[in-house]
Design a protein around this motif. Structure first.
Motif, PDB file in Angstrom:
ATOM      1  N   VAL A  25       0.840  -1.203   0.000  1.00  0.00           N
ATOM      2  CA  VAL A  25       0.000   0.000   0.000  1.00  0.00           C
ATOM      3  C   VAL A  25       0.871   1.248   0.000  1.00  0.00           C
ATOM      4  CG1 VAL A  25      -1.674   1.326   1.353  1.00  0.00           C
ATOM      5  CG2 VAL A  25      -1.975  -1.137   1.059  1.00  0.00           C
ATOM      6  N   SER A  26       1.907   1.263   0.834  1.00  0.00           N
ATOM      7  CA  SER A  26       2.789   2.432   0.876  1.00  0.00           C
ATOM      8  C   SER A  26       3.558   2.588  -0.427  1.00  0.00           C
ATOM      9  CB  SER A  26       3.744   2.347   2.060  1.00  0.00           C
ATOM     10  OG  SER A  26       4.569   1.209   1.943  1.00  0.00           O
ATOM     11  N   LEU A  27       3.934   1.487  -1.057  1.00  0.00           N
ATOM     12  CA  LEU A  27       4.622   1.541  -2.347  1.00  0.00           C
ATOM     13  C   LEU A  27       3.729   2.160  -3.414  1.00  0.00           C
ATOM     14  CD1 LEU A  27       7.363   0.515  -3.590  1.00  0.00           C
ATOM     15  CD2 LEU A  27       6.034  -1.411  -4.425  1.00  0.00           C
ATOM     16  N   VAL A  28       2.454   1.791  -3.428  1.00  0.00           N
ATOM     17  CA  VAL A  28       1.508   2.354  -4.390  1.00  0.00           C
ATOM     18  C   VAL A  28       1.281   3.840  -4.117  1.00  0.00           C
ATOM     19  CG1 VAL A  28      -0.914   2.291  -5.125  1.00  0.00           C
ATOM     20  CG2 VAL A  28       0.390   0.178  -4.914  1.00  0.00           C
ATOM     21  N   VAL A  29       1.174   4.217  -2.858  1.00  0.00           N
ATOM     22  CA  VAL A  29       0.970   5.632  -2.516  1.00  0.00           C
ATOM     23  C   VAL A  29       2.156   6.472  -2.967  1.00  0.00           C
ATOM     24  CG1 VAL A  29       0.781   7.247  -0.578  1.00  0.00           C
ATOM     25  CG2 VAL A  29      -0.638   5.196  -0.632  1.00  0.00           C
ATOM     26  N   VAL A  30       3.360   6.013  -2.700  1.00  0.00           N
ATOM     27  CA  VAL A  30       4.562   6.745  -3.109  1.00  0.00           C
ATOM     28  C   VAL A  30       4.642   6.837  -4.626  1.00  0.00           C
ATOM     29  CG1 VAL A  30       7.085   6.660  -3.143  1.00  0.00           C
ATOM     30  CG2 VAL A  30       5.856   6.272  -1.016  1.00  0.00           C
ATOM     31  N   VAL A  35       4.174  10.098  -9.638  1.00  0.00           N
ATOM     32  CA  VAL A  35       3.542  10.333 -10.936  1.00  0.00           C
ATOM     33  C   VAL A  35       2.852  11.690 -10.961  1.00  0.00           C
ATOM     34  CG1 VAL A  35       1.669   9.547 -12.443  1.00  0.00           C
ATOM     35  CG2 VAL A  35       3.304   7.907 -11.520  1.00  0.00           C
ATOM     36  N   ILE A  36       2.125  12.031  -9.903  1.00  0.00           N
ATOM     37  CA  ILE A  36       1.438  13.323  -9.840  1.00  0.00           C
ATOM     38  C   ILE A  36       2.430  14.470  -9.861  1.00  0.00           C
ATOM     39  CG2 ILE A  36       0.035  14.806  -8.349  1.00  0.00           C
ATOM     40  CD1 ILE A  36      -1.483  12.231  -7.536  1.00  0.00           C
ATOM     41  N   MET A  37       3.534  14.341  -9.111  1.00  0.00           N
ATOM     42  CA  MET A  37       4.549  15.397  -9.112  1.00  0.00           C
ATOM     43  C   MET A  37       5.173  15.563 -10.491  1.00  0.00           C
ATOM     44  SD  MET A  37       6.387  14.807  -5.433  1.00  0.00           S
ATOM     45  CE  MET A  37       7.614  16.051  -5.699  1.00  0.00           C
ATOM     46  N   ASN A  38       5.427  14.471 -11.195  1.00  0.00           N
ATOM     47  CA  ASN A  38       5.988  14.562 -12.537  1.00  0.00           C
ATOM     48  C   ASN A  38       5.008  15.197 -13.513  1.00  0.00           C
ATOM     49  OD1 ASN A  38       8.758  13.448 -12.869  1.00  0.00           O
ATOM     50  ND2 ASN A  38       7.836  11.775 -11.720  1.00  0.00           N
ATOM     51  N   VAL A  39       3.738  14.849 -13.425  1.00  0.00           N
ATOM     52  CA  VAL A  39       2.745  15.459 -14.304  1.00  0.00           C
ATOM     53  C   VAL A  39       2.669  16.957 -14.069  1.00  0.00           C
ATOM     54  CG1 VAL A  39       0.253  15.583 -14.749  1.00  0.00           C
ATOM     55  CG2 VAL A  39       1.390  13.365 -14.627  1.00  0.00           C
ATOM     56  N   VAL A  40       2.657  17.364 -12.809  1.00  0.00           N
ATOM     57  CA  VAL A  40       2.607  18.794 -12.495  1.00  0.00           C
ATOM     58  C   VAL A  40       3.873  19.482 -12.992  1.00  0.00           C
ATOM     59  CG1 VAL A  40       2.643  20.455 -10.594  1.00  0.00           C
ATOM     60  CG2 VAL A  40       1.038  18.555 -10.555  1.00  0.00           C
ATOM     61  N   PHE A  41       5.030  18.899 -12.755  1.00  0.00           N
ATOM     62  CA  PHE A  41       6.286  19.513 -13.160  1.00  0.00           C
ATOM     63  C   PHE A  41       6.387  19.652 -14.670  1.00  0.00           C
ATOM     64  CE2 PHE A  41      10.685  18.995 -14.593  1.00  0.00           C
ATOM     65  CZ  PHE A  41      11.249  20.124 -14.025  1.00  0.00           C
ATOM     66  N   TRP A  42       6.044  18.625 -15.413  1.00  0.00           N
ATOM     67  CA  TRP A  42       6.201  18.657 -16.864  1.00  0.00           C
ATOM     68  C   TRP A  42       5.141  19.503 -17.550  1.00  0.00           C
ATOM     69  CZ3 TRP A  42      10.605  17.772 -18.963  1.00  0.00           C
ATOM     70  CH2 TRP A  42      11.494  16.892 -18.348  1.00  0.00           C
ATOM     71  N   ASN A  43       4.071  19.857 -16.851  1.00  0.00           N
ATOM     72  CA  ASN A  43       3.049  20.727 -17.433  1.00  0.00           C
ATOM     73  C   ASN A  43       3.225  22.189 -17.053  1.00  0.00           C
ATOM     74  OD1 ASN A  43       1.545  18.877 -18.971  1.00  0.00           O
ATOM     75  ND2 ASN A  43       0.592  18.111 -17.102  1.00  0.00           N
ATOM     76  N   MET A  44       4.248  22.515 -16.282  1.00  0.00           N
ATOM     77  CA  MET A  44       4.513  23.911 -15.930  1.00  0.00           C
ATOM     78  C   MET A  44       5.139  24.631 -17.116  1.00  0.00           C
ATOM     79  SD  MET A  44       5.998  23.503 -12.078  1.00  0.00           S
ATOM     80  CE  MET A  44       6.648  25.143 -12.065  1.00  0.00           C
ATOM     81  N   LYS A  45       4.786  25.918 -17.265  1.00  0.00           N
ATOM     82  CA  LYS A  45       5.396  26.705 -18.326  1.00  0.00           C
ATOM     83  C   LYS A  45       6.769  27.169 -17.861  1.00  0.00           C
ATOM     84  CE  LYS A  45       1.124  28.244 -20.334  1.00  0.00           C
ATOM     85  NZ  LYS A  45       0.289  29.349 -20.749  1.00  0.00           N
TER      86      LYS A  45
END
Length: 55
Positions: A25-30, A35-45
């Motif tokens: 469960v902790s592995l999936v959460v991490v 993934v969310i941090m990468n999506v946010v980072f790569w979508n920043m201008k």
């Protein structure tokens, strides 16, 4: 809530490949956070100097 009893009634065991369900469960959460941090980072201008001079 008894997560172990729920997991045990659904799957018949509380571990997989020798690891407790808490590990998985902790592995999936991490992994989801990464993934969310990468999506946010790569979508920043990109930052530009003209934007900072206008403000």
């Amino acid at each position: 809530m008894e997560w172990n009893s729920i997991w045990l009634s659904l799957f018949g065991t509380t571990d997989y490949l020798g690891f407790n369900m808490g590990f998985w469960v902790s592995l999936v959460v991490v992994a989801l956070v990464v993934v969310i941090m990468n999506v946010v980072f790569w979508n920043m201008k990109p930052y530009s100097e003209t934007q900072s001079k206008e403000n």
